[in-house]
Scaffold this active site. Structure first.
Site, short mmCIF file in Angstrom:
data_model
loop_
_atom_site.label_atom_id
_atom_site.label_comp_id
_atom_site.label_asym_id
_atom_site.label_seq_id
_atom_site.Cartn_x
_atom_site.Cartn_y
_atom_site.Cartn_z
N ASP A 206 0.83 -1.20 0.00
CA ASP A 206 0.00 0.00 0.00
C ASP A 206 0.88 1.25 0.00
OD1 ASP A 206 -2.79 1.02 0.41
OD2 ASP A 206 -1.91 1.89 2.22
N GLU A 272 1.77 -0.64 -4.98
CA GLU A 272 0.76 0.36 -5.32
C GLU A 272 1.48 1.70 -5.30
OE1 GLU A 272 -3.18 2.72 -3.85
OE2 GLU A 272 -1.45 2.36 -2.59
C1 NOJ Z 1 -4.47 2.91 -0.92
C2 NOJ Z 1 -5.60 1.98 -0.62
O1 NOJ Z 1 -5.91 1.26 -1.78
C3 NOJ Z 1 -6.74 2.84 -0.16
O2 NOJ Z 1 -7.95 2.14 -0.07
C4 NOJ Z 1 -6.35 3.46 1.16
O3 NOJ Z 1 -7.38 4.34 1.57
C5 NOJ Z 1 -5.05 4.24 1.04
N1 NOJ Z 1 -4.04 3.53 0.31
C6 NOJ Z 1 -4.49 4.55 2.40
O4 NOJ Z 1 -4.00 3.38 2.99
#
Ligand code: NOJ
Length: 525
Positions: A206, A272
């Site tokens: 993440d 991500e």
């Molecule tokens: C990316 C995640 O996919 C999202 O759902 C989340 O709110 C943010 N990162 C913060 O962790």
């Protein structure tokens, strides 16, 4: 899907994203859970995916639905127990499915023991040094330390009672960790090992581009015209970003790669990383770093043959330089579902199916988001049912509309999702989903679900292990992608195009009169 002798499993895998709260509810409380996922593993095997990625199920106050972790090595009772994770992993592996879990290293929950200790210990303490606490600006420190905004709206700083401010690039309940503090890296190495020892096949990282901030925490330079500043991470606008994508972050992934490589079985990690272009995205997947990075450029591409061709060419070139394989993603739990993005209704669905068929022909790995295989659209969730923290911070609808629990069967909510008949799950499902349920679509050979199953089966049959120089070209509004043995052809225009010569293996929609209609794709051999 790949030939195990040439590539590791993830190289061209189709990965299905399970948003745990909304997939299947076995415990009957209106919220999806781990036993629910386990009960539906045969469905995923039959769909034809290679792996699942499960969003966070760790102990969490659920302020950001699990992306606010209070304990990284335990399971929230909402979702089950550690024994449920073990069962899920065992059964997935028996069915030949790999399992990727989410890792949230940029921030913890404010309920994490470290943050609670930081609050108790006070300014200047070693406990505070695990986070980014700073004094404020202004005569009495009443102004935030810099001008950064939270991704969820409003300032990225919150002041605590003793006057210090802490940084949170997301919700105020998600304090950012200070990765310049060695304790943080050591903690996460332990977390990685904990889940690797339990048998997970990989991690989705993440906010992988966020861990380090520019050390000075200087102000972000704002363009003179505020509309030039990207409103969300999806928008690709070149801008000053002292809070994202700092060079130091790559050493974290080099350390993690060494850990992953020390385990058998091609354990992997996918970043991500919302980078501004494809080239910095590819930096995350250099041979000694992570294995994959989501290619958000593809997700953000408008409906245009030229735009698709450019992103395909640019993405393949960028990852080739890093000696990895591309990834492709059209939907996830943070963005508007792609049939809706493409206009909604029958046109949106036709385009969504066509884009999916094209995507599944591309080299590398494809990430699917639960519900896209049954053609779900974004739901207009009524304001009183919205739960996304960004809704509370900005008053904008937020992401709840792509997170509505799946309809599995029946003709009224909860549509077999789980929970008592006649009750609604944590986000209410709309009336009128009866024709969209998995049960209804399994009985209909023309359904979107039948189309996904056929496309995934063909991908295995025709493209398994294919390694090639993929070429994307356009002829007017028609996009052609050449892979070994097949061409994938998409008509993104408004007039019918000639049907390409050869045997049509699959089409995303009807082919009346021997032409390729608008908003339709085919694979031709
Ligand atoms: C990316 C995640 O996919 C999202 O759902 C989340 O709110 C943010 N990162 C913060 O962790």
């Amino acid at each position: 899907m790949s030939d195990p002798t040439s590539h590791p499993w993830w190289y061209d895998a189709v990965v299905y994203q399970v948003y745990v709260r909304s997939f299947a509810d076995q415990q009957g409380d209106g919220i999806g859970d781990l036993p629910g996922i386990t009960s539906r593993l045969p469905y995923l095997r039959d769909l034809g995916v290679d792996a699942l990625w499960i969003t966070p199920f760790y102990t969490s106050p659920q302020k950001d639905h699990g992306y606010d972790v209070a304990d990284y090595t335990d399971v929230d009772p909402l979702f089950g127990t550690l024994a449920d994770v073990d069962r899920l992993l065992e059964q997935a592996h028996e069915l030949g499915l790999r399992v990727i879990v989410d890792l949230v290293p940029n921030h913890t929950s404010d309920q994490h023991a470290w943050f609670q200790a930081a609050l108790a210990a006070g300014p200047g303490s070693p406990e505070r040094a695990r986070y980014i606490f700073r004094p404020g600006r202004g005569p009495a420190g009443e102004l935030p330390p810099n001008n950064w905004d939270s991704v969820f709206g409003g300032p990225a700083w919150t002041r605590v009672d003793d006057g210090d401010w802490y940084l949170h690039l997301f919700d105020s309940s998600q304090p950012d960790l200070d990765w310049r503090n060695p304790e943080v890296g050591d903690m996460f190495e332990g977390v990685l090992r904990f889940w690797l020892d339990r048998g997970v096949d990989g991690f989705r990282v993440d906010v992988a581009h966020g861990l380090y901030k520019e050390a000075t925490l200087r102000d972000q330079e704002r363009p003179k015209e505020p509309e030039k500043l990207a409103e969300s991470m999806v928008e690709r606008v070149l801008q000053d970003e002292p809070m994202w994508d700092q060079p130091e972050v790559h050493d974290v992934y080099r350390r993690w790669r060494r850990v992953l490589d020390s385990y058998p079985g091609d354990r992997m990690a996918v970043a991500e990383a919302w980078t501004q272009t494809a080239d910095p995205m590819a930096m995350f997947i250099r041979p000694d770093e992570l294995h994959q990075a989501f290619n958000f450029g593809w997700l953000g591409t408008p409906w245009s043959a030229d735009a698709f061709a450019d992103v395909i060419t640019e993405s393949i070139a960028a990852v080739a330089a890093a000696a990895s394989a591309p990834t492709w993603v059209l939907s996830n739990h943070d963005v508007e579902r792609h049939p809706t993005r493409y206009g909604g209704g029958p046109v949106g669905l036709a385009r969504a199916r066509a884009a999916t068929l094209l995507m599944l022909a591309l080299p590398g790995s494809a990430y699917l988001y639960q519900g896209e295989e049954i053609g779900l659209e974004q739901v207009d969730v009524p304001p009183e049912s919205r739960q996304d923290p960004s809704w509370f911070r900005t008053g904008k609808p937020g992401r709840d509309g792509c997170r509505v629990p799946l309809p599995w069967a029946g003709d009224a909510p909860p549509y077999g999702f789980g929970g008592a008949a006649g009750t609604q799950p944590w986000i209410p499902q709309p009336e009128g989903w009866a024709a969209l349920t998995v049960e209804a679509q399994l009985a209909d050979p023309g359904s979107t679900l039948a189309f996904y199953r056929q496309a995934l089966r063909l991908r295995r049959e025709v493209l398994a292990g294919a390694d090639d120089d993929t070429a994307a070209s356009t002829d007017g509004d028609v996009l052609v992608v050449r892979r070994p043995g097949i061409r994938a052809v998409l008509n993104a225009g408004t007039y019918p195009a000639p049907l390409p010569e050869g045997e049509v293996l699959i089409s995303s929609g009807p082919l009346p009169g021997g032409v390729l209609p608008p908003d339709t794709a085919v694979w031709v051999r």
